[in-house]
Scaffold this motif. Structure first.
Motif, PDB file in Angstrom:
ATOM      1  N   VAL A  37       5.076   2.348  -9.614  1.00  0.00           N
ATOM      2  CA  VAL A  37       4.946   1.627  -8.341  1.00  0.00           C
ATOM      3  C   VAL A  37       6.314   1.397  -7.703  1.00  0.00           C
ATOM      4  O   VAL A  37       6.525   1.697  -6.539  1.00  0.00           O
ATOM      5  CB  VAL A  37       4.206   0.288  -8.547  1.00  0.00           C
ATOM      6  N   ILE A  38       7.240   0.869  -8.478  1.00  0.00           N
ATOM      7  CA  ILE A  38       8.598   0.554  -8.013  1.00  0.00           C
ATOM      8  C   ILE A  38       9.570   0.962  -9.116  1.00  0.00           C
ATOM      9  O   ILE A  38       9.251   0.853 -10.295  1.00  0.00           O
ATOM     10  CB  ILE A  38       8.753  -0.972  -7.750  1.00  0.00           C
ATOM     11  N   ASP A  39      10.765   1.365  -8.732  1.00  0.00           N
ATOM     12  CA  ASP A  39      11.823   1.601  -9.712  1.00  0.00           C
ATOM     13  C   ASP A  39      12.438   0.233 -10.009  1.00  0.00           C
ATOM     14  O   ASP A  39      13.337  -0.229  -9.310  1.00  0.00           O
ATOM     15  CB  ASP A  39      12.869   2.575  -9.151  1.00  0.00           C
ATOM     16  N   GLN A  64      13.259  -2.834   1.248  1.00  0.00           N
ATOM     17  CA  GLN A  64      12.610  -1.545   0.979  1.00  0.00           C
ATOM     18  C   GLN A  64      11.672  -1.635  -0.218  1.00  0.00           C
ATOM     19  O   GLN A  64      10.683  -0.904  -0.292  1.00  0.00           O
ATOM     20  CB  GLN A  64      13.655  -0.460   0.760  1.00  0.00           C
ATOM     21  N   TYR A  65      11.969  -2.524  -1.148  1.00  0.00           N
ATOM     22  CA  TYR A  65      11.105  -2.703  -2.304  1.00  0.00           C
ATOM     23  C   TYR A  65       9.958  -3.669  -1.996  1.00  0.00           C
ATOM     24  O   TYR A  65       8.816  -3.417  -2.359  1.00  0.00           O
ATOM     25  CB  TYR A  65      11.912  -3.233  -3.498  1.00  0.00           C
ATOM     26  N   ALA A  66      10.278  -4.774  -1.337  1.00  0.00           N
ATOM     27  CA  ALA A  66       9.278  -5.814  -1.077  1.00  0.00           C
ATOM     28  C   ALA A  66       8.133  -5.318  -0.203  1.00  0.00           C
ATOM     29  O   ALA A  66       6.984  -5.702  -0.397  1.00  0.00           O
ATOM     30  CB  ALA A  66       9.947  -7.026  -0.432  1.00  0.00           C
ATOM     31  N   PHE A  67       8.452  -4.474   0.772  1.00  0.00           N
ATOM     32  CA  PHE A  67       7.424  -3.974   1.683  1.00  0.00           C
ATOM     33  C   PHE A  67       7.094  -2.502   1.424  1.00  0.00           C
ATOM     34  O   PHE A  67       6.691  -1.782   2.326  1.00  0.00           O
ATOM     35  CB  PHE A  67       7.865  -4.202   3.133  1.00  0.00           C
ATOM     36  N   SER A  68       7.261  -2.089   0.185  1.00  0.00           N
ATOM     37  CA  SER A  68       6.993  -0.705  -0.205  1.00  0.00           C
ATOM     38  C   SER A  68       5.504  -0.384  -0.079  1.00  0.00           C
ATOM     39  O   SER A  68       4.654  -1.141  -0.560  1.00  0.00           O
ATOM     40  CB  SER A  68       7.429  -0.493  -1.657  1.00  0.00           C
ATOM     41  N   VAL A  72       1.990  -2.044  -1.965  1.00  0.00           N
ATOM     42  CA  VAL A  72       0.832  -2.529  -1.206  1.00  0.00           C
ATOM     43  C   VAL A  72      -0.443  -1.851  -1.698  1.00  0.00           C
ATOM     44  O   VAL A  72      -1.481  -2.490  -1.874  1.00  0.00           O
ATOM     45  CB  VAL A  72       1.035  -2.282   0.305  1.00  0.00           C
ATOM     46  N   ARG A  73      -0.371  -0.551  -1.946  1.00  0.00           N
ATOM     47  CA  ARG A  73      -1.556   0.209  -2.392  1.00  0.00           C
ATOM     48  C   ARG A  73      -1.967  -0.122  -3.820  1.00  0.00           C
ATOM     49  O   ARG A  73      -3.145  -0.073  -4.159  1.00  0.00           O
ATOM     50  CB  ARG A  73      -1.299   1.709  -2.281  1.00  0.00           C
ATOM     51  N   ASP A  74      -0.987  -0.427  -4.686  1.00  0.00           N
ATOM     52  CA  ASP A  74      -1.304  -0.630  -6.094  1.00  0.00           C
ATOM     53  C   ASP A  74      -0.595  -1.861  -6.649  1.00  0.00           C
ATOM     54  O   ASP A  74       0.190  -1.781  -7.588  1.00  0.00           O
ATOM     55  CB  ASP A  74      -0.946   0.619  -6.888  1.00  0.00           C
ATOM     56  N   PHE A  75      -0.907  -2.985  -6.068  1.00  0.00           N
ATOM     57  CA  PHE A  75      -0.298  -4.258  -6.466  1.00  0.00           C
ATOM     58  C   PHE A  75      -0.634  -4.584  -7.925  1.00  0.00           C
ATOM     59  O   PHE A  75       0.207  -5.086  -8.666  1.00  0.00           O
ATOM     60  CB  PHE A  75      -0.796  -5.360  -5.532  1.00  0.00           C
ATOM     61  N   VAL A  92      10.743 -12.562  -2.026  1.00  0.00           N
ATOM     62  CA  VAL A  92      11.494 -11.943  -0.926  1.00  0.00           C
ATOM     63  C   VAL A  92      10.624 -11.874   0.332  1.00  0.00           C
ATOM     64  O   VAL A  92      11.080 -12.185   1.439  1.00  0.00           O
ATOM     65  CB  VAL A  92      12.023 -10.549  -1.322  1.00  0.00           C
ATOM     66  N   LYS A  93       9.357 -11.503   0.167  1.00  0.00           N
ATOM     67  CA  LYS A  93       8.440 -11.470   1.315  1.00  0.00           C
ATOM     68  C   LYS A  93       8.304 -12.857   1.940  1.00  0.00           C
ATOM     69  O   LYS A  93       8.333 -12.999   3.168  1.00  0.00           O
ATOM     70  CB  LYS A  93       7.062 -10.978   0.891  1.00  0.00           C
TER      71      LYS A  93
END
Length: 148
Positions: A37-39, A64-68, A72-75, A92-93
């Motif tokens: 999902v995120i690095d 860039q990470y918070a609103f990736s 969003v697709r795979d929380f 951060v959001k």
């Protein structure tokens, strides 16, 4: 707690959380977890101040990470890969909402409040600088939380 002028989070951030440490076999820093999902290690690096790159800002880098779109697709997968990383991204959001469009803060507020139900010791020892971010969050107040 967010409205207090006492530096509670700054004090918690400055405490040495190395003893007794994270339980063996647990990867709270998400250094060894999946990165579908995120690095997660890159996100942690983006949140740390690097004196060799003074123009970089964790505030801008974290967006860039918070609103990736992948988050969003795979929380759900993100939260199973790295729960504390997801906590940080939700924080951060919420900070961006507070600073730019405060009416949307209520969308993210419950996710930030969940953080406060975690073990203070594990939050401090995780390496995610959660208390530093919460301390920064208190500086985003638009008013002094005083009633007339």
């Amino acid at each position: 707690v967010m409205g207090t002028e006492w530096p509670i989070y700054a004090l918690l951030n400055s405490y040495d959380w190395s003893w007794p440490g994270i339980p063996r076999g647990r990867d709270y820093s998400c250094s060894n977890s999946n990165r579908t999902v995120i690095d997660w290690p890159s996100l942690r690096r983006a949140l740390q101040y690097d004196p060799s790159h003074p123009a970089m800002s964790w505030w801008k880098e974290s967006v860039q990470y918070a609103f990736s779109p992948t988050l969003v697709r795979d929380f759900f997968t993100g939260s199973t890969e790295c729960l504390y990383g997801v906590y940080v991204l939700n924080m951060v959001k919420a900070m961006w909402a507070t600073d730019t469009e405060s009416s949307s803060y209520n969308v993210y507020a419950p996710y930030v409040q969940w953080i406060l139900f975690e073990s203070v010791h594990l939050l401090g020892a995780s390496g995610w600088q959660i208390f530093a971010l919460l301390h920064h969050f208190t500086s985003l107040r638009r008013h002094g939380f005083r009633l007339d």
